[in-house]
Design an enzyme around this catalytic site. Structure first.
Site, PDB file in Angstrom:
ATOM      1  N   HIS A   1       4.958   0.379  -0.549  1.00 31.93           N
ATOM      2  CA  HIS A   1       5.753  -0.479   0.333  1.00 31.93           C
ATOM      3  C   HIS A   1       4.743  -1.542   0.806  1.00 31.93           C
ATOM      4  CE1 HIS A   1       3.843   2.468   2.943  1.00 31.93           C
ATOM      5  NE2 HIS A   1       3.924   1.590   3.915  1.00 31.93           N
TER       6      HIS A   1
ATOM      7  N   CYS B   1       5.665   6.908   3.865  1.00 33.45           N
ATOM      8  CA  CYS B   1       4.473   6.097   3.567  1.00 33.45           C
ATOM      9  C   CYS B   1       3.825   6.540   2.260  1.00 33.45           C
ATOM     10  CB  CYS B   1       3.449   6.186   4.697  1.00 33.45           C
ATOM     11  SG  CYS B   1       4.047   5.440   6.225  1.00 33.45           S
TER      12      CYS B   1
ATOM     13  N   HIS C   1       0.840  -1.198   0.000  1.00 33.34           N
ATOM     14  CA  HIS C   1       0.000   0.000   0.000  1.00 33.34           C
ATOM     15  C   HIS C   1       0.876   1.249   0.000  1.00 33.34           C
ATOM     16  CE1 HIS C   1      -0.449   1.263   4.551  1.00 33.34           C
ATOM     17  NE2 HIS C   1       0.788   0.935   4.289  1.00 33.34           N
TER      18      HIS C   1
ATOM     19  N   HIS D   1       3.362  -4.660   4.058  1.00 34.18           N
ATOM     20  CA  HIS D   1       3.357  -5.144   5.440  1.00 34.18           C
ATOM     21  C   HIS D   1       2.897  -6.600   5.518  1.00 34.18           C
ATOM     22  CE1 HIS D   1       3.982  -1.138   7.059  1.00 34.18           C
ATOM     23  NE2 HIS D   1       2.994  -0.673   6.327  1.00 34.18           N
TER      24      HIS D   1
ATOM     25  N   ASP E   1      -5.095 -10.625   0.751  1.00 33.13           N
ATOM     26  CA  ASP E   1      -3.781 -11.276   0.804  1.00 33.13           C
ATOM     27  C   ASP E   1      -3.077 -11.189  -0.552  1.00 33.13           C
ATOM     28  OD1 ASP E   1      -1.674 -12.634   1.957  1.00 33.13           O
ATOM     29  OD2 ASP E   1      -2.437 -14.579   1.300  1.00 33.13           O
ATOM     30  N   HIS E   2      -1.803 -10.806  -0.509  1.00 34.08           N
ATOM     31  CA  HIS E   2      -0.997 -10.626  -1.716  1.00 34.08           C
ATOM     32  C   HIS E   2      -1.650  -9.632  -2.683  1.00 34.08           C
ATOM     33  CE1 HIS E   2       1.212 -13.947  -0.027  1.00 34.08           C
ATOM     34  NE2 HIS E   2       2.174 -13.733  -0.896  1.00 34.08           N
TER      35      HIS E   2
ATOM     36  N   GLU F   1      -0.295  -3.566  11.929  1.00 34.40           N
ATOM     37  CA  GLU F   1       0.404  -3.210  10.688  1.00 34.40           C
ATOM     38  C   GLU F   1       1.889  -3.522  10.833  1.00 34.40           C
ATOM     39  OE1 GLU F   1      -0.547   0.511   8.229  1.00 34.40           O
ATOM     40  OE2 GLU F   1       1.349   1.009   9.195  1.00 34.40           O
TER      41      GLU F   1
END
Lengths: 138, 138, 138, 138, 138, 138
Positions: B41, B35, B16, B43, B81-82, B127
């Site tokens: 980037h 950010c 994100h 998490h 996810d992913h 996060e």
């Protein structure tokens, strides 16, 4: 409006001992055990500060976590990190035992006046992996 | 009847960035720092879903934790996810910052309609090891 | 003289995807699964850098852990943290998959020339709580 | 015969500071930073003791983990737990900095003579979640 | 060519007790304590399997971690998860104590024949957060 | 007067299975899956007991954490640790499934009568790293 709880973790390392001044060495030993050892011991304290409020419609932040971190550093960690909790900290009175329970109240008092756009919800402090205290300002 | 709170942990990995569309690059940088980096980037998100209710007299379950896990996979992880939280997820509007605070609200909305025999109590999302948000549906 | 191994943990958050350029979308999907998703996903990477040597007779340090931390920030985290590993990092060639295995080799190469008074022993990198890679320079 | 490595984790809490006696306050400050603070700070130390040898054909034990724990308590924790590492511990000489690096060597010397049917393999000590040292007796 | 060590974590839950058949109840109690309790106790076992080899030039993989996970599930977890280690597992002989030390050897034997393009390096198994064993095949 | 919540963590290892006596093997299998395996499996249970009250003005304790630990050992761990939850525990009736949800209620009942100067607030129990239950006495 949705209320979200945001938590920031910080850490500090400090020395302390538990000892009531008016008590005999024997009574202190009986109540506090090795926590009363004369030359102090210490801990890696793990602190969780939770604030609550609605996320900002633009930023999606209840509070900027980086600003919360800076505030905790200024008002709490700069006083407590690498300190002796019995000797070095202005906001811990000499008659107050530096137990985890008392520390969460004192840390709340340090932070609450500075949390302005949202609300301070709780202060949680781990002394070891087996003991922690939490305070909700009540 | 005793009310017990049952929590299931799940994990997902996502990319994100934080960026308000109507803002200048400079203002985004000032508010979001790194950010806001252009190419995203990411998490390892850690999700805790808590339901509450009385344990079933036969099974001792508030809710079958395996069924809760399947439901979270279907309604939440299969979407997140992913994924790229800014680009790929139908239930995150393009005007909503994918902050942890907004994600817990959106994940609540995905799950709440499907929790039927007991009640959804909270959505908690880490996060990083230092930042998490929690939402109680209020 | 006693040889001690000193380890410093650091963390960074990054986006990546796995995709071999000369392969078809189908083959990339078959080999990498959802790790090949077009718009990236991401991780909280946890990095352990280990150096070895005799503790200094005065300071008791193999290496000053604060200086080691600064070095890792300068040579590694400033490049990788809040980056896209496929797009943003000079020391990751465009033909190199940003897998955990390749990253530990590349991070070794970034750090090794700068560890001077003791020796770099290993680079260990967690991609998730279930997968990590380690490299010993051999 | 198969050689297996068995590890036992123990914990202790202690105060310390880092300070070279022959150095000026200024030099101590420059080298050790806040670790040189006058009134000590402290840590929750996490200790991993590894022994190696063939599992006993009857018991399946390299060494009885309960006996290993008792030995660590007797020879190490009884000296270090709730102590001041600069003042209270006989086996830490006054000219030795109580760094994690020096502690693993000293703990090795405390334990090695008492590990008899198998061999001491390593002493690993966490000072914080970000720093640990390990020693293999060489 | 660079050799990288890749580790995959898996988990299983099992019951066991420790008891030498030829020994009296008294001797079993003296040696194993409450681990000899008649009706079994149990653990959440945490397993770390490490393979080593050069990363593939195309994929960047020492071994596909998903395939490694599937292999561990097939050869190890399908036998051990939700089992009674004293009664249910074909590859644990009735004369072998299901200690952590013996388990790492037996798990190695289950996996080693199936690791073909790279090499099995170690099997590490946590029985509790305080005790783990590791085996390197020697 | 400030009310602080103090939590103590303890651990125990136990075997169990889930099986409703009046149900067929097929129905038990359908509902409980491998948790119904005949010969039991087991877990490392992690227990968090929280009490609340005002810190004592002298000691700074809501309750002496060492006394709380002793009480938990006497009333809970001595019954549950290294036990078979289906067979060995007096306070778990034979018609009660030893699920995490039921266990938190039963542990509450064991402890509540003995917490006298402050109040029992909650019992939280982890069965695995992915599943836990909490009970507040309501």
């Amino acid at each position: 409006m949705a209320i979200v709880y945001l938590t920031r973790r910080e850490r500090f390392n400090a020395a302390h001992k538990l000892k009531v001044k008016g008590w005999s060495a024997k009574k202190n030993r009986a109540v506090f055990g090795k926590c009363a050892n004369k030359n102090f011991h210490g801990h890696n304290y793990e602190l969780f500060v939770t604030v609550k409020g609605p996320p900002d419609p633009d930023t999606g932040f209840v509070m900027d976590a980086k600003k919360l971190s800076k505030l905790i550093k200024k008002e709490v960690l700069n006083h407590l990190d690498h300190s002796n909790l019995n000797k070095d900290v202005k906001f811990i009175s000499k008659n107050t035992q530096p137990t985890t329970e008392n520390l969460v109240i004192l840390i709340w008092k340090q932070l609450a006046p500075h949390i302005k756009k949202c609300a301070l919800h709780s202060i949680k402090l781990y002394e070891t992996e087996n003991i922690f205290a939490e305070y909700f300002g009540e």
